[in-house]
Design a protein around this motif. Structure first.
Motif, PDB file in Angstrom:
ATOM      1  N   PRO A   1      -3.178   0.257   4.009  1.00 35.52           N
ATOM      2  CA  PRO A   1      -2.411  -0.983   4.064  1.00 35.52           C
ATOM      3  C   PRO A   1      -3.276  -2.142   4.572  1.00 35.52           C
ATOM      4  N   GLU A   2      -3.012  -3.334   4.023  1.00 33.79           N
ATOM      5  CA  GLU A   2      -3.744  -4.521   4.478  1.00 33.79           C
ATOM      6  C   GLU A   2      -2.901  -5.310   5.467  1.00 33.79           C
ATOM      7  N   VAL A   3      -3.579  -5.856   6.455  1.00 31.38           N
ATOM      8  CA  VAL A   3      -2.916  -6.665   7.480  1.00 31.38           C
ATOM      9  C   VAL A   3      -3.730  -7.936   7.674  1.00 31.38           C
TER      10      VAL A   3
ATOM     11  N   GLY B   1     -13.715 -14.501  -6.126  1.00 32.90           N
ATOM     12  CA  GLY B   1     -15.038 -13.886  -6.227  1.00 32.90           C
ATOM     13  C   GLY B   1     -15.090 -12.421  -5.860  1.00 32.90           C
ATOM     14  N   VAL B   2     -13.937 -11.725  -5.907  1.00 32.30           N
ATOM     15  CA  VAL B   2     -13.918 -10.302  -5.578  1.00 32.30           C
ATOM     16  C   VAL B   2     -13.407  -9.521  -6.784  1.00 32.30           C
ATOM     17  N   ILE B   3     -14.202  -8.579  -7.240  1.00 31.54           N
ATOM     18  CA  ILE B   3     -13.763  -7.769  -8.382  1.00 31.54           C
ATOM     19  C   ILE B   3     -13.789  -6.293  -7.992  1.00 31.54           C
TER      20      ILE B   3
ATOM     21  N   VAL C   1     -12.699  -4.304   8.729  1.00 31.50           N
ATOM     22  CA  VAL C   1     -12.627  -5.697   8.273  1.00 31.50           C
ATOM     23  C   VAL C   1     -12.912  -5.756   6.779  1.00 31.50           C
ATOM     24  N   ILE C   2     -11.980  -6.353   6.027  1.00 32.67           N
ATOM     25  CA  ILE C   2     -12.179  -6.603   4.601  1.00 32.67           C
ATOM     26  C   ILE C   2     -12.821  -7.977   4.435  1.00 32.67           C
ATOM     27  N   GLU C   3     -12.338  -8.921   5.199  1.00 29.41           N
ATOM     28  CA  GLU C   3     -12.906 -10.272   5.135  1.00 29.41           C
ATOM     29  C   GLU C   3     -12.566 -11.041   6.399  1.00 29.41           C
ATOM     30  N   TYR C   4     -13.424 -12.018   6.674  1.00 35.39           N
ATOM     31  CA  TYR C   4     -13.119 -13.013   7.703  1.00 35.39           C
ATOM     32  C   TYR C   4     -12.835 -14.325   6.988  1.00 35.39           C
TER      33      TYR C   4
ATOM     34  N   ILE D   1     -22.236  -5.491  -2.991  1.00 32.12           N
ATOM     35  CA  ILE D   1     -21.543  -4.377  -3.654  1.00 32.12           C
ATOM     36  C   ILE D   1     -21.098  -3.443  -2.545  1.00 32.12           C
ATOM     37  N   GLU D   2     -19.790  -3.241  -2.446  1.00 34.88           N
ATOM     38  CA  GLU D   2     -19.339  -2.464  -1.294  1.00 34.88           C
ATOM     39  C   GLU D   2     -18.394  -1.328  -1.619  1.00 34.88           C
ATOM     40  N   GLU D   3     -18.295  -0.466  -0.640  1.00 32.70           N
ATOM     41  CA  GLU D   3     -17.456   0.719  -0.696  1.00 32.70           C
ATOM     42  C   GLU D   3     -16.001   0.306  -0.898  1.00 32.70           C
ATOM     43  N   PHE D   4     -15.303   1.024  -1.761  1.00 31.88           N
ATOM     44  CA  PHE D   4     -13.884   0.769  -1.999  1.00 31.88           C
ATOM     45  C   PHE D   4     -13.081   1.480  -0.906  1.00 31.88           C
ATOM     46  N   LEU D   5     -12.305   0.709  -0.178  1.00 30.52           N
ATOM     47  CA  LEU D   5     -11.494   1.284   0.902  1.00 30.52           C
ATOM     48  C   LEU D   5     -10.036   1.334   0.474  1.00 30.52           C
ATOM     49  N   THR D   6      -9.276   2.223   1.086  1.00 27.70           N
ATOM     50  CA  THR D   6      -7.836   2.239   0.804  1.00 27.70           C
ATOM     51  C   THR D   6      -7.053   2.239   2.102  1.00 27.70           C
TER      52      THR D   6
ATOM     53  N   HIS E   1       1.047 -10.972  -0.156  1.00 27.44           N
ATOM     54  CA  HIS E   1       1.299 -10.306  -1.437  1.00 27.44           C
ATOM     55  C   HIS E   1       0.468 -11.053  -2.453  1.00 27.44           C
ATOM     56  N   LYS E   2      -0.706 -10.490  -2.788  1.00 24.56           N
ATOM     57  CA  LYS E   2      -1.691 -11.280  -3.541  1.00 24.56           C
ATOM     58  C   LYS E   2      -1.496 -11.295  -5.046  1.00 24.56           C
ATOM     59  N   ARG E   3      -0.887 -10.231  -5.582  1.00 18.78           N
ATOM     60  CA  ARG E   3      -0.758 -10.167  -7.039  1.00 18.78           C
ATOM     61  C   ARG E   3       0.391 -11.043  -7.517  1.00 18.78           C
TER      62      ARG E   3
ATOM     63  N   THR F   1     -15.751   0.682  -7.133  1.00 17.89           N
ATOM     64  CA  THR F   1     -16.593  -0.089  -6.230  1.00 17.89           C
ATOM     65  C   THR F   1     -16.135  -1.540  -6.234  1.00 17.89           C
ATOM     66  N   VAL F   2     -16.592  -2.293  -5.254  1.00 22.61           N
ATOM     67  CA  VAL F   2     -16.110  -3.669  -5.088  1.00 22.61           C
ATOM     68  C   VAL F   2     -17.302  -4.614  -5.159  1.00 22.61           C
ATOM     69  N   ILE F   3     -17.217  -5.612  -6.045  1.00 24.52           N
ATOM     70  CA  ILE F   3     -18.302  -6.579  -6.223  1.00 24.52           C
ATOM     71  C   ILE F   3     -17.826  -7.924  -5.683  1.00 24.52           C
ATOM     72  N   LYS F   4     -18.607  -8.516  -4.794  1.00 25.06           N
ATOM     73  CA  LYS F   4     -18.199  -9.801  -4.205  1.00 25.06           C
ATOM     74  C   LYS F   4     -19.307 -10.831  -4.345  1.00 25.06           C
ATOM     75  N   ALA F   5     -18.942 -12.016  -4.832  1.00 20.60           N
ATOM     76  CA  ALA F   5     -19.886 -13.135  -4.840  1.00 20.60           C
ATOM     77  C   ALA F   5     -20.119 -13.555  -3.392  1.00 20.60           C
TER      78      ALA F   5
HETATM   79  P1  AMP Z   1     -11.043 -11.017  -0.333  1.00 24.80           P
HETATM   80  O1  AMP Z   1     -11.194 -12.205  -1.266  1.00 24.80           O
HETATM   81  O2  AMP Z   1     -12.289 -10.630   0.351  1.00 24.80           O
HETATM   82  O3  AMP Z   1      -9.828 -11.165   0.522  1.00 24.80           O
HETATM   83  O4  AMP Z   1     -10.652  -9.790  -1.259  1.00 24.80           O
HETATM   84  C1  AMP Z   1      -9.503  -9.869  -2.069  1.00 24.80           C
HETATM   85  C2  AMP Z   1      -8.805  -8.549  -2.043  1.00 24.80           C
HETATM   86  O5  AMP Z   1      -9.625  -7.542  -2.605  1.00 24.80           O
HETATM   87  C3  AMP Z   1      -8.476  -8.029  -0.644  1.00 24.80           C
HETATM   88  O6  AMP Z   1      -7.301  -8.568  -0.148  1.00 24.80           O
HETATM   89  C4  AMP Z   1      -8.349  -6.555  -0.922  1.00 24.80           C
HETATM   90  O7  AMP Z   1      -7.082  -6.257  -1.454  1.00 24.80           O
HETATM   91  C5  AMP Z   1      -9.373  -6.302  -1.986  1.00 24.80           C
HETATM   92  N1  AMP Z   1     -10.617  -5.779  -1.409  1.00 24.80           N
HETATM   93  C6  AMP Z   1     -11.668  -6.489  -0.923  1.00 24.80           C
HETATM   94  N2  AMP Z   1     -12.626  -5.669  -0.455  1.00 24.80           N
HETATM   95  C7  AMP Z   1     -12.186  -4.413  -0.656  1.00 24.80           C
HETATM   96  C8  AMP Z   1     -12.728  -3.101  -0.386  1.00 24.80           C
HETATM   97  N3  AMP Z   1     -13.921  -2.945   0.165  1.00 24.80           N
HETATM   98  N4  AMP Z   1     -11.981  -2.037  -0.717  1.00 24.80           N
HETATM   99  C9  AMP Z   1     -10.762  -2.187  -1.296  1.00 24.80           C
HETATM  100  N5  AMP Z   1     -10.208  -3.372  -1.566  1.00 24.80           N
HETATM  101  C10 AMP Z   1     -10.903  -4.476  -1.253  1.00 24.80           C
END
Ligand code: AMP
Ligand code: GLY
Length: 423
Positions: free
Chosen positions: A191-193, A152-154, A281-284, A184-189, A213-215, A140-144
């Motif tokens: 490719p990211e764009v 703030g994303v774990i 959408v993962i984030e705006y 608290i959100e659903e974990f998606l899989t 490339h975030k890592r 699962t994904v936890i976001k502040a």
């Molecule tokens: P963000 O700070 O919102 O960009 O999130 C950082 C990274 O966490 C994103 O680039 C994704 O790789 C990962 N992430 C965020 N939300 C999700 C989600 N719901 N499912 C899977 N990965 C996510």
């Protein structure tokens, strides 16, 4: 025209270099800018978050147009403040910047207007969040809720990890007040764009897509960073997907913001995941991405100031925004230890770079005429070429011409994109 650009990273360097190409630009002030930006602009020692200082500077200098690039000043109302002075400005007003500064706002907006995103729940009570995690699907994904410098994303692989993340945010306040509410959100899989777009509230013009490339380390290992490199365009983002995103995400988001009385004018950044159920959408972000800007703007053919002014005047529909069909690759060179602790103050040597290459300085300052490291991400090397393979090769050849103590960079920027292109 005299332009004021608020911000001082690699993204701002890319924006300023592009603006400086315009025959209509006579002078650029950067607040605060950095040691590399100083070659193109007059750097003024005012922090990007010092809204009063920015306002005072703009009121007392001949500023014809302003660009506010980072998220914090946008959320704090820098554009509102400059508009009050009668200075036309690129960037959303605070009530539109909320699309990035509150994840709860963004999620609720998407739910209300049927824009595809991960399923989610919002909590402002820690015990309720912990109780929910007893049965929530894992991972699962936890976001502040608020801005947390991209940290703030774990992503929690186990229930215990998820609970620890909630405690860290809500009890220990690891991200300050940003964590008093969590999503608290659903974990998606998939490719990211990243798709950056110009929008004036009437028209959305997507820029070329890109891939971050975030890592910190090769093979997407190590800690999350602000971004270690980018390529554009992103080969996963096909014309069909682009069309679908326009219909289901981009236009609906612009219209939703209008309906909420929060018209968005500026660069709206869509962080997308291409899931097997379609793009979501993962984030705006309410601004240009960093280091996405460092590959997107070098491919822009239209005069950037003209595009920005069209956004401010809501005349985007009247202009043609053209991108080159070439490819770009940006490799970020960082200080050893980043994104954890690192040392600063090392002298940066930059050799003769190729014509198709730009060095965008992010974390460096000028000291006695010498460029010295002052940040985690020190600079980005962007090369443009006809093919992705050539762009990647050129970026790495030019990275070799950079040196400072304890420098490190990923060796595999664009590798995945190249595999996708070839498959
Ligand atoms: P963000 O700070 O919102 O960009 O999130 C950082 C990274 O966490 C994103 O680039 C994704 O790789 C990962 N992430 C965020 N939300 C999700 C989600 N719901 N499912 C899977 N990965 C996510
Ligand atoms: N590269 C991601 C961002 O700018 O937020």
């Amino acid at each position: 025209m005299n332009i004021m650009v608020v911000g001082g990273g690699g993204r701002e360097h890319a924006i300023i270099k592009k603006l400086a190409e315009s025959s209509r630009v006579t002078k650029i002030y950067a607040l605060p800018g950095n040691g590399g930006i100083a070659a193109e602009a007059e750097c003024i020692d005012i922090k990007a978050t010092d809204i009063e200082g920015i306002k005072d500077f703009a009121a007392s200098h001949p500023v014809d147009y302003a660009v506010v690039a980072p998220d914090d000043p946008l959320a704090m109302g820098a554009v509102d403040a400059l508009q009050d002075l009668g200075i036309p400005c690129f960037g959303p007003v605070a009530k539109a910047a909320i699309i990035e500064s509150s994840k709860v706002f963004a999620k609720d907006l998407m739910k209300k207007y049927g824009i595809p995103t991960a399923e989610y729940e919002v909590f402002d009570d820690m015990d309720q969040a912990l109780a929910y995690l007893e049965t929530a699907p894992i991972p699962t994904v936890i976001k502040a809720d608020g801005l947390a410098l991209g940290k703030g994303v774990i992503i929690a692989q186990t229930r215990d990890e998820a609970k620890a993340a909630v405690r860290k945010m809500m009890e220990e306040k690891a991200f300050g007040e940003s964590g008093s509410r969590v999503v608290i959100e659903e974990f998606l899989t998939g490719p990211e764009v990243s798709v950056l777009s110009f929008t004036d509230g009437r028209t959305v013009i997507p820029m070329v897509s890109s891939q971050d490339h975030k890592r910190a380390l090769d093979g997407d290992q190590g800690l999350n960073t602000g971004g270690m490199g980018t390529v554009a365009p992103n080969p996963y983002y096909t014309p069909d997907i682009a069309h679908e995103c326009m219909e289901t995400i981009f236009m609906p988001t612009m219209n939703a913001m209008n309906s909420e009385g929060r018209t968005f004018q500026g660069c709206l950044y869509f962080g997308l995941m291409l899931t097997d159920k379609g793009p979501k959408v993962i984030e705006y972000n309410c601004r240009f991405g960093d280091p996405e800007t460092q590959v997107v703007l070098p491919l822009l053919r239209t005069d950037l100031l003209t595009v920005m002014e069209a956004v401010t005047q809501q005349k985007l529909a009247e202009i043609e925004v053209e991108f080159s069909s070439q490819r770009a690759c940006c490799v970020v060179v960082a200080s050893g230890g980043y994104p954890s602790s690192y040392e600063k103050g090392y002298k940066i040597e930059i050799g003769e770079t190729d014509e198709n290459t730009d060095i965008f300085i992010a974390g460096a300052k000028l000291e006695d005429g010498e460029l010295k490291t002052s940040g985690g991400r020190v600079l980005g090397v962007t090369s443009v070429a006809d093919t992705l393979e050539e762009a990647i090769a050129a970026a790495y050849q030019n990275v070799e011409k950079i040196s400072f103590e304890k420098a490190y960079y990923r060796k595999d920027i664009g590798r995945r994109a190249l595999e996708v292109e070839r498959s």
